[in-house]
Design a protein around this motif. Structure first.
Motif, PDB file in Angstrom:
ATOM      1  N   PHE A 321       0.743  -1.135   0.181  1.00 43.26           N
ATOM      2  CA  PHE A 321       0.203   0.158   0.063  1.00 43.26           C
ATOM      3  C   PHE A 321       0.755   1.229   0.055  1.00 43.26           C
ATOM      4  N   ALA A 322       0.339   2.148  -0.577  1.00 48.10           N
ATOM      5  CA  ALA A 322       1.170   3.636  -0.825  1.00 48.10           C
ATOM      6  C   ALA A 322      -0.369   4.392  -0.592  1.00 48.10           C
ATOM      7  N   VAL A 323       0.194   5.853  -0.626  1.00 47.97           N
ATOM      8  CA  VAL A 323      -0.700   6.794  -0.117  1.00 47.97           C
ATOM      9  C   VAL A 323      -0.732   7.902  -1.323  1.00 47.97           C
ATOM     10  N   ASP A 324      -1.540   8.178  -2.038  1.00 46.92           N
ATOM     11  CA  ASP A 324      -2.022   9.203  -2.953  1.00 46.92           C
ATOM     12  C   ASP A 324      -2.948  10.603  -2.600  1.00 46.92           C
ATOM     13  N   ILE A 325      -2.822  11.674  -2.847  1.00 47.39           N
ATOM     14  CA  ILE A 325      -3.879  12.614  -2.797  1.00 47.39           C
ATOM     15  C   ILE A 325      -4.601  12.990  -4.175  1.00 47.39           C
ATOM     16  N   VAL A 326      -5.736  13.361  -3.774  1.00 47.40           N
ATOM     17  CA  VAL A 326      -6.892  13.584  -4.906  1.00 47.40           C
ATOM     18  C   VAL A 326      -7.629  14.852  -4.652  1.00 47.40           C
ATOM     19  N   PRO A 327      -7.386  15.796  -5.652  1.00 47.45           N
ATOM     20  CA  PRO A 327      -8.203  17.094  -5.347  1.00 47.45           C
ATOM     21  C   PRO A 327      -9.880  16.624  -5.189  1.00 47.45           C
ATOM     22  N   VAL A 328     -10.185  17.428  -4.290  1.00 50.69           N
ATOM     23  CA  VAL A 328     -11.868  16.982  -4.170  1.00 50.69           C
ATOM     24  C   VAL A 328     -12.729  17.263  -5.628  1.00 50.69           C
ATOM     25  N   ASP A 329     -12.329  18.539  -6.218  1.00 54.22           N
ATOM     26  CA  ASP A 329     -12.691  18.778  -7.537  1.00 54.22           C
ATOM     27  C   ASP A 329     -12.109  18.221  -8.538  1.00 54.22           C
ATOM     28  N   ASP A 330     -11.372  17.367  -8.459  1.00 58.81           N
ATOM     29  CA  ASP A 330     -10.757  16.890  -9.785  1.00 58.81           C
ATOM     30  C   ASP A 330     -10.153  15.568  -9.302  1.00 58.81           C
ATOM     31  N   PHE A 331     -11.039  14.657  -9.487  1.00 56.00           N
ATOM     32  CA  PHE A 331     -10.454  13.124  -9.228  1.00 56.00           C
ATOM     33  C   PHE A 331      -9.470  12.600 -10.056  1.00 56.00           C
ATOM     34  N   GLY A 332      -9.386  13.154 -11.035  1.00 58.89           N
ATOM     35  CA  GLY A 332      -8.364  12.788 -12.172  1.00 58.89           C
ATOM     36  C   GLY A 332      -6.863  13.350 -12.091  1.00 58.89           C
ATOM     37  N   ALA A 333      -7.067  14.198 -11.077  1.00 57.67           N
ATOM     38  CA  ALA A 333      -5.341  14.752 -10.666  1.00 57.67           C
ATOM     39  C   ALA A 333      -4.796  14.137  -9.677  1.00 57.67           C
ATOM     40  N   ARG A 334      -4.634  12.873  -9.438  1.00 53.10           N
ATOM     41  CA  ARG A 334      -4.068  12.326  -8.254  1.00 53.10           C
ATOM     42  C   ARG A 334      -2.534  12.279  -8.453  1.00 53.10           C
ATOM     43  N   ARG A 335      -1.974  12.720  -7.346  1.00 57.53           N
ATOM     44  CA  ARG A 335      -0.489  12.623  -7.284  1.00 57.53           C
ATOM     45  C   ARG A 335      -0.133  11.826  -5.891  1.00 57.53           C
ATOM     46  N   GLU A 336       1.114  11.579  -5.761  1.00 59.14           N
ATOM     47  CA  GLU A 336       1.926  10.825  -4.770  1.00 59.14           C
ATOM     48  C   GLU A 336       1.951  11.541  -3.336  1.00 59.14           C
ATOM     49  N   LEU A 337       1.751  10.872  -2.398  1.00 56.45           N
ATOM     50  CA  LEU A 337       2.092  11.442  -1.126  1.00 56.45           C
ATOM     51  C   LEU A 337       3.058  10.455  -0.511  1.00 56.45           C
ATOM     52  N   ILE A 338       2.875   9.514  -0.231  1.00 49.99           N
ATOM     53  CA  ILE A 338       3.519   8.576   0.407  1.00 49.99           C
ATOM     54  C   ILE A 338       4.005   7.242  -0.524  1.00 49.99           C
ATOM     55  N   ALA A 339       5.314   7.131  -0.839  1.00 51.71           N
ATOM     56  CA  ALA A 339       5.469   6.110  -1.891  1.00 51.71           C
ATOM     57  C   ALA A 339       5.371   4.828  -1.179  1.00 51.71           C
ATOM     58  N   HIS A 340       5.134   3.645  -2.091  1.00 50.65           N
ATOM     59  CA  HIS A 340       5.214   2.318  -1.743  1.00 50.65           C
ATOM     60  C   HIS A 340       6.749   1.899  -1.047  1.00 50.65           C
ATOM     61  N   ARG A 341       6.768   1.311   0.057  1.00 56.56           N
ATOM     62  CA  ARG A 341       7.958   0.455   0.326  1.00 56.56           C
ATOM     63  C   ARG A 341       7.780  -0.920   0.950  1.00 56.56           C
ATOM     64  N   PRO A 342       8.328  -1.886   0.220  1.00 52.74           N
ATOM     65  CA  PRO A 342       8.197  -3.145   0.471  1.00 52.74           C
ATOM     66  C   PRO A 342       8.426  -3.533   1.919  1.00 52.74           C
ATOM     67  N   GLY A 343       7.633  -4.038   2.704  1.00 53.37           N
ATOM     68  CA  GLY A 343       7.816  -4.351   3.893  1.00 53.37           C
ATOM     69  C   GLY A 343       7.313  -3.364   5.177  1.00 53.37           C
ATOM     70  N   ARG A 344       6.983  -2.292   4.478  1.00 55.67           N
ATOM     71  CA  ARG A 344       6.054  -1.263   5.357  1.00 55.67           C
ATOM     72  C   ARG A 344       4.600  -1.362   4.891  1.00 55.67           C
ATOM     73  N   ARG A 345       3.744  -2.209   5.816  1.00 50.51           N
ATOM     74  CA  ARG A 345       2.429  -2.214   4.999  1.00 50.51           C
ATOM     75  C   ARG A 345       1.679  -1.104   5.981  1.00 50.51           C
ATOM     76  N   VAL A 346       1.161  -0.066   4.742  1.00 53.32           N
ATOM     77  CA  VAL A 346       0.521   1.070   5.347  1.00 53.32           C
ATOM     78  C   VAL A 346      -1.034   0.666   5.476  1.00 53.32           C
ATOM     79  N   GLU A 347      -1.584   0.919   6.566  1.00 50.38           N
ATOM     80  CA  GLU A 347      -2.942   0.666   6.995  1.00 50.38           C
ATOM     81  C   GLU A 347      -3.867   1.922   7.061  1.00 50.38           C
ATOM     82  N   ASP A 348      -3.587   2.989   7.225  1.00 50.40           N
ATOM     83  CA  ASP A 348      -4.402   3.994   7.077  1.00 50.40           C
ATOM     84  C   ASP A 348      -3.464   5.249   7.264  1.00 50.40           C
TER      85      ASP A 348
END
Length: 718
Positions: A321-348
């Motif tokens: 799991f990784a974390v992206d952010i999405v503008p509330v008024d433009d769901f198509g404009a996603r960008r990375e917030l927290i990159a995926h790192r194997p072995g670090r299981r992002v839960e929330d």
């Protein structure tokens, strides 16, 4: 002297089923009908046999119940949590089985320090707004499904279950006048959500297979029919509903075991249309929160799909799991917030006005890290999240009750196997921690007398499996110790370090508690789970056996002193394990055990079956899955062999694991065991999946289990 009771011998009524050319004759399927007086008589006869076979433990049970009771501060209260205009908290009172929910007004808008509490002493302006003891009066069972106060603090939506089947009745109460409205909604699922204006309550209902599938909007005080706002026809998906931390958005969550979707609606527009944030893609899971970062509104999305940009762009999935952010008024404009790192299981990721809090796990332990938005210019990145650390190596840490989006402090919870749980307020700006509460343990408990260590067993395929062990420091390691080995290993569920008052009654009698973090759980990341489900499920069972052998081979225990315990899917675990290696154990405790797994998963009309196909596979349509499940399902694989003593516990009204599974399993075990060891079936006739309700009944049930474990582990003769 009264005549001794023998366990009732279940009659055999051959029932044939045929799948993929395989003919199975099941002699005990008739036990499924709980409306059949003969079935009830069979269960009651088994209960009588249990009473007889455990009667000699009565004094020990009484002693353990007394020990638990003596260590618990019965008249107690929780740390108040601020929400809106009030501090909310619960009180327990000696002699009463259930908690009472209370609140008192905050003194000022800038008052973020919870009032000092004294158990049994009212706070200024205290209001009891829900007394579960009064609600439970006259019922053998009582459970809560919803407890939701409106944003203005004037209304309460709550739901209750007095049978144990997790089907609730929803009611609405005016907290200003104390009036209970005539609005009563029967047969709802757990949970209730208020609109921002407190005009509407959202709730969910279930289909014929007891799957939450529909969300409804109810107008408070109105006789108009409730409005269906969402329905999920696909039987693989469950539906739930909540709000963002900011309370600005309502969120419908739709999820199978491997795929999910989030639909949102502004909370100030409750009659509007919910819209999907990222659609639904098979095999992709995601959840959303609302954040205000760098002056802009975003949805923060935790996901395991393809990441938007960054080091992993190009189609690779974020397995952990990784974390992206999405503008509330433009769901198509996603960008990375927290990159995926194997072995670090992002839960929330929890979002507050000034902070983002990342909950994740690494090295088989839960952790949290915080990004202070006041110190960051622009949108934060992975390196802006700073871990909150603790001294104890084997510990759990996570967010506590943080109801307010604009809180200047974060409430966090901490605990370990030997440290009673703590509630801490953390000032992120200064790093100052204020201990608000440490779980009281009466009787002079000294954590220095106990310790916890981590060991690693090696599975047959070379995989290293973590094992946590808890014991007294003065344990004599020169001889094998009595041991309880606990496991679960399904649904990516983790066995995290935590304190237990009841556990002290075993530790003080020389028992070592061992927790096997086997594949199928989530302690070591998503692949730990993936390698213990569907067509790799047997890894769960062989890992547990390999852990048991490791503990025996390294001198921790011996087969004469080893008891295994598991509940629900953990009951499937110990049921499969006792077929694989009965010689390793002197006792098996299986609580509400999923031991007739193949029969249940073959029947799509049963509760939960279709959604479970993502966890176990679909044996109804796939012959490979059918053969694989048949090869490990505990009931299918009972054979004449020397079984250890077995105690199976179930509940008549359980809708998650039907009572018939344990009933059939025990009937076949009693027929086949060659050891002479007793096989016991204890059925709660007025309870559901969680067992009995009310703390005193629960302590009695715990004392019953611990006394049996102490006997089978040899602790009573040490």
């Amino acid at each position: 002297m009264a005549d001794r009771v023998s366990p009732p011998v279940a009659k055999k009524v051959p029932t044939e089923r045929v799948h993929h050319g395989d003919v199975v004759v099941d002699e005990y399927e008739w036990l499924r009908d709980k409306d059949d007086p003969e079935v009830i008589a069979y269960l009651e006869g088994q209960n009588a046999f249990v009473e007889q076979e455990t009667a000699h433990l009565a004094q020990l049970r009484s002693d353990i119940f007394g020990e638990i009771k003596s260590r618990v501060q019965e008249t107690d209260m929780s740390v108040p949590t601020r929400s809106g205009r009030y501090w909310y908290y619960t009180r327990t009172t000696e002699g009463l089985a259930y908690a009472v929910r209370c609140r008192c007004p905050i003194s000022a808008d800038d008052d973020w320090t919870p009032p000092e509490v004294t158990p049994g002493v009212e706070l200024p302006g205290e209001q009891v707004f829900f007394d579960a003891n009064a609600e439970a009066e006259g019922h053998d069972f009582f459970g809560l499904g919803a407890m939701s106060v409106s944003h203005d603090g004037d209304w309460l939506a709550y739901s209750t279950d007095v049978k144990g089947d997790e089907r609730y009745t929803l009611r609405i109460k005016n907290l200003v006048t104390g009036e209970l409205l005539s609005d009563v909604i029967e047969g709802v699922s757990a949970g209730a959500v208020w609109s921002l204006d407190a005009r509407y309550v959202f709730y969910s209902t279930v289909d014929d297979a007891w799957r939450p599938d529909t969300v409804w909007r109810h107008e408070v005080g109105s006789a108009e029919p409730d409005v269906k706002v969402f329905h999920e026809p696909d039987e693989r998906y469950w539906v739930g509903m909540g709000t963002t931390q900011s309370d600005e958005y309502l969120v419908i969550g739709v999820g199978s075991k491997v795929t999910s979707e989030a639909l949102v609606l502004r909370a100030d527009d409750p009659t509007g249309e919910f819209v999907s944030v990222a659609g639904r893609t098979e095999g992709v899971e995601y959840s959303v929160e609302h954040a205000r970062i760098d002056g802009r509104d975003w949805f923060v999305m935790v996901h395991n799909g393809e990441q938007a940009g960054g080091e992993r762009a190009g189609g690779e999935k974020a397995v952990d799991f990784a974390v992206d952010i999405v503008p509330v008024d433009d769901f198509g404009a996603r960008r990375e917030l927290i990159a995926h790192r194997p072995g670090r299981r992002v839960e929330d990721v929890d979002c507050f006005r000034d902070y983002l809090v990342l909950s994740y796990r690494a090295d088989a332990l839960p952790r949290i890290a915080i990004a202070d938005l006041r110190r960051i210019d622009g949108v934060p990145v992975s390196d802006d999240f700073v871990e909150v650390t603790f001294d104890q190596e084997l510990r759990s840490a996570g967010l506590g009750a943080n109801a307010e989006w604009d809180t200047p402090k974060l409430r966090i919870g901490y605990g370990s196997f030997v440290d009673p749980s703590e509630v801490i307020d953390l000032d992120v700006a200064t790093g100052e921690r204020t201990l608000l509460r440490r779980q009281p343990v009466l009787g002079g408990y000294d954590p220095e007398q106990y310790t916890a260590v981590r060991e690693w067993a090696v599975a047959a395929d070379g995989t290293r499996v973590p094992v946590s062990l808890v014991f007294r420091r003065d344990l004599d390691r020169s001889t094998p110790a009595p041991m309880l080995l606990y496991g679960y290993g399904s649904y990516e569920t983790c066995l995290d370090p935590g304190f237990s008052v009841a556990r002290l009654s075993m530790l003080d009698r020389g028992v070592v508690m061992a927790f096997a973090h086997i594949r199928g759980g989530g302690e070591m990341g998503r692949m730990w789970y993936e390698n213990g489900r569907t067509l790799t499920k047997k890894n769960t069972f062989t890992d547990f056996v390999d852990v048991a052998r490791h503990l025996i081979d390294t001198g921790w225990t011996s087969p004469e002193h080893l008891v295994a315990e598991g509940g629900s899917a953990g009951g499937l675990l110990v049921g499969a394990v006792v077929n694989l290696a009965p010689e390793l154990f002197n006792g098996i405790l299986a609580a509400v055990p999923f031991v007739d797994a193949l029969t249940s998963i073959l029947d799509p009309s049963l509760p939960l079956t279709v959604i479970e196909w993502d966890e176990w596979g679909d044996p109804l349509h796939d012959p490979e899955v059918y053969a694989y499940m048949k090869s490990y399902s505990p009931y299918e694989n009972v054979r004449p062999r020397a079984y250890p003593a077995i105690l199976a516990e179930n509940s008549l009204h359980d809708t998650r694991v039907l009572f018939v599974e344990a009933a059939k399993w025990v009937a076949r075990l009693q027929e086949n065991t060659t050891s002479g060891n007793p096989v016991l079936l204890k059925t709660e006739m007025s309870a559901g999946h969680g067992g009995v309700s009310g703390r005193y009944k629960q302590w009695e049930e715990t004392a019953f289990e611990l006394a049996w474990i102490l006997q089978q582990s040899g602790a009573l003769t040490n």
